[in-house]
Structures are given as C-alpha cells and as structure tokens.
Design a protein around this motif. Structure first.
Motif, PDB file in Angstrom:
ATOM      1  N   THR A 183      15.373  25.600  -8.509  1.00 27.82           N
ATOM      2  CA  THR A 183      16.656  25.971  -9.095  1.00 27.82           C
ATOM      3  C   THR A 183      17.168  27.225  -8.409  1.00 27.82           C
ATOM      4  OG1 THR A 183      15.765  27.456 -10.793  1.00 27.82           O
ATOM      5  CG2 THR A 183      15.845  25.088 -11.321  1.00 27.82           C
ATOM      6  N   ARG A 207      26.661  25.713  -5.219  1.00 25.88           N
ATOM      7  CA  ARG A 207      27.151  24.885  -6.326  1.00 25.88           C
ATOM      8  C   ARG A 207      26.738  23.443  -6.100  1.00 25.88           C
ATOM      9  NH1 ARG A 207      33.704  23.999  -5.552  1.00 25.88           N
ATOM     10  NH2 ARG A 207      33.603  22.919  -3.544  1.00 25.88           N
ATOM     11  N   THR A 208      26.677  22.696  -7.174  1.00 20.79           N
ATOM     12  CA  THR A 208      26.486  21.252  -7.073  1.00 20.79           C
ATOM     13  C   THR A 208      27.834  20.626  -6.755  1.00 20.79           C
ATOM     14  OG1 THR A 208      26.842  21.035  -9.449  1.00 20.79           O
ATOM     15  CG2 THR A 208      24.553  21.234  -8.687  1.00 20.79           C
ATOM     16  N   GLU A 209      27.847  19.373  -6.370  1.00 22.53           N
ATOM     17  CA  GLU A 209      29.088  18.684  -6.029  1.00 22.53           C
ATOM     18  C   GLU A 209      30.052  18.719  -7.214  1.00 22.53           C
ATOM     19  OE1 GLU A 209      31.648  17.149  -3.514  1.00 22.53           O
ATOM     20  OE2 GLU A 209      29.545  17.379  -2.931  1.00 22.53           O
ATOM     21  N   GLY A 263      20.287  19.683  -3.384  1.00 23.44           N
ATOM     22  CA  GLY A 263      21.335  19.249  -4.311  1.00 23.44           C
ATOM     23  C   GLY A 263      22.480  20.232  -4.429  1.00 23.44           C
ATOM     24  N   PHE A 264      22.376  21.379  -3.747  1.00 23.51           N
ATOM     25  CA  PHE A 264      23.411  22.404  -3.820  1.00 23.51           C
ATOM     26  C   PHE A 264      24.087  22.585  -2.463  1.00 23.51           C
ATOM     27  CE2 PHE A 264      20.657  23.347  -7.355  1.00 23.51           C
ATOM     28  CZ  PHE A 264      21.505  23.820  -8.347  1.00 23.51           C
TER      29      PHE A 264
END
Length: 298
Positions: A183, A207-209, A263-264
């Motif tokens: 994270t 940031r995530t999408e 994922g970021f």
C-alpha cells in the motif's frame, strides 16, 4: 578604435574559454604575447584586473567574470542580428547553446542534436549536460530542456513539449531484504531515493485509475540532483525510486529493477523547453524546438 576595443574583448573571452594565453591566442590566430598584451590593454582601458596571473595558473577575477558575461551578451546580440537577416530563409546559423538534464540529455536529446547538426551544416552546438537548475540568461544559454520544471521568471518562456510515464521501482535485492510495499502507507517504512536540487525536492503522488491523488509518505537518507545517480542507487539496492520510464526501461527488461505498487499510477514527467523571452526567436533555436516537438511530442 571601437573595432579594436571589441577585438580585445573577444581575445579576453577566448583566453577565458581556453584557460591560457597560449591556447586563447591560438584560437584567435595570434601568439601568446599578443593575446596577453590585448588583455592588458583591455584591463588598462576599463581600469580593472580581469585575470589573476601566476607562472603556472590563470584565473578569472570577480570583475572578469562579470565582464565575460557581458561579452556573452554582446555575442548573443551579434548572433541575433545575423539570425534576423537570415530569418526569411530560416536557416540556422551561429552557435546554439543548450543546457539539458544529464541522463535525459544523453539518452534522448543527444540523438536529436546529432540529427540537427547533420541537417544544418552551418550550425555549431554547445551543450551542458547537468541536472543543476541554471540561470540561462546570466549564463548565456539559448535554450534549456528541463524535466518537470516551469519558470515563473518573466524573462523566460516555458513550453511543455512531451510527457513520460514515471515508475516506482526498486531492485530485487532491496525488496528481498526489506519486503515489498503493498500500500502507499507502507512506503513510510522504506528508504526513498529522492531527487533534490537547490530548494526543490521531488514529491511522490500516486493514485489508482480514476482515484484521487495521494501524497506518498517518503523518508529519505539519500537525495541527489542527478537522475542517473538515483537510477544507479536503485539498481544497487539502496532504496525505492520514482524514475521516468525512458531511463529505466533497460533495467526493468533485464530484471535489475522491478516495478512496485503496479496498481497505482504516478504523475507524468513533463519535458519543458525554456528560453529567453524575445520578440524574435533565432532560427537556430526555433528550428531545434520544432525538432524536439516533432520527435518527442508523440
């Protein structure tokens, strides 16, 4: 008389550039003693010592540095006058003085320079490869290419010409020894490798999408003003770095670095051209900016 005065100034500048009376005189097609006499005439005329001389060394005084910078401005004005006469044809001539980031300059800009000088044989190019933020007006540069830097200075014009992705990465050895963050908050327990120049320090936003931007908590014991130094330390296993994809593509492909928190997404790295605010932009500068936009803008 004025022409002779200008000639003495140019001889002084040649001596400063070359670092000696011998080499400076040779560059101007004269002997060492003739070059030394020209500088002495100049010093007598302006009433200030420009060079400190010893039997082994030659150094520029504070007054000499100021006078040299003024000389660069004179040369720039002459070159601009020449360029204005050639502007109808738009043929780049004279000397294009560039300052570019070290790693980005060598990897991305240098091939453009090679193409540029091959296209325009009447052009000369001088390049400073440095991540240091330079005062391009005071130091006599025509154009700076910088990463992620805009200039509020009203003397300058800045233009974003390209963007690159930035990747959070670390070496397999570092991740094996310290664990892999899962994270953004986990980054607080890791060693960050941070770009820092003068009073500007790199921040990490992720940031995530489609999600909001989150400022990553970063602790850092190592900070550099060189992207190549950051890459080297990341490969050596000294921490986590946020680096542009063009710089680490080979390391990712070879397994020397691994992308973390996949994922970021991080902020795009903006490539900016910066040049003095002039009513008429010299052909050598304008054409090179056009080439940068053409080659990197896509």
């Amino acid at each position: 008389m004025l022409r002779g005065h200008l000639n003495d100034i140019f001889i002084f500048m040649a001596v400063v550039d070359a670092g000696s009376f011998v080499a400076g005189g040779r560059a101007m097609g004269m002997s060492r003693s003739a070059a030394a006499k020209a500088v002495m005439r100049l010093e007598d005329r302006i009433g200030a010592r420009l060079l400190n001389r010893t039997t082994r060394t030659l150094s520029v005084t504070d007054e000499g540095r100021v006078f040299y910078e003024r000389g660069l401005q004179v040369l720039a004005s002459v070159e601009e006058a020449e360029a204005s006469m050639a502007r109808n044809g738009g043929t780049p001539r004279g000397i294009l003085r560039l300052t570019v980031p070290d790693a980005f300059g060598r990897v991305v800009v240098l091939p453009l320079i090679e193409k540029y000088v091959a296209t325009w044989p009447e052009l000369q190019v001088e390049v400073s490869f440095t991540d240091r933020l330079t005062d391009i007006v005071e130091e006599g540069f025509d154009l700076a290419i910088r990463i992620g830097t805009t200039m509020p200075d009203t003397r300058l014009v800045s233009r974003v010409v390209a963007s690159y992705g930035a990747i959070l990465c670390a070496s397999p050895a570092y991740l094996s020894n310290h664990g892999e963050p899962q994270t953004i908050d986990d980054l607080a327990a890791h060693d960050g490798l941070i770009f820092s120049s003068r009073n500007q320090r790199q921040g990490w936003r992720l940031r995530t999408e489609g999600g909001p931007w989150i400022k990553a908590p970063v602790r850092s014991r190592l900070r550099f003003d060189s992207a190549e130094a950051l890459r080297h330390c990341a490969v050596a296993g000294l921490g986590i770095a946020l680096l542009p994809d063009f710089l680490i593509a080979n390391d990712l492909g070879a397994g020397r670095l691994r992308k973390i928190l996949p994922g970021f997404k991080a902020d795009q790295v903006k490539i900016v051209t910066i040049y003095p605010n002039k009513r008429l932009l010299e052909a050598r500068v304008r054409r090179f900016i056009d080439l940068v936009v053409e080659q990197l803008g896509s």
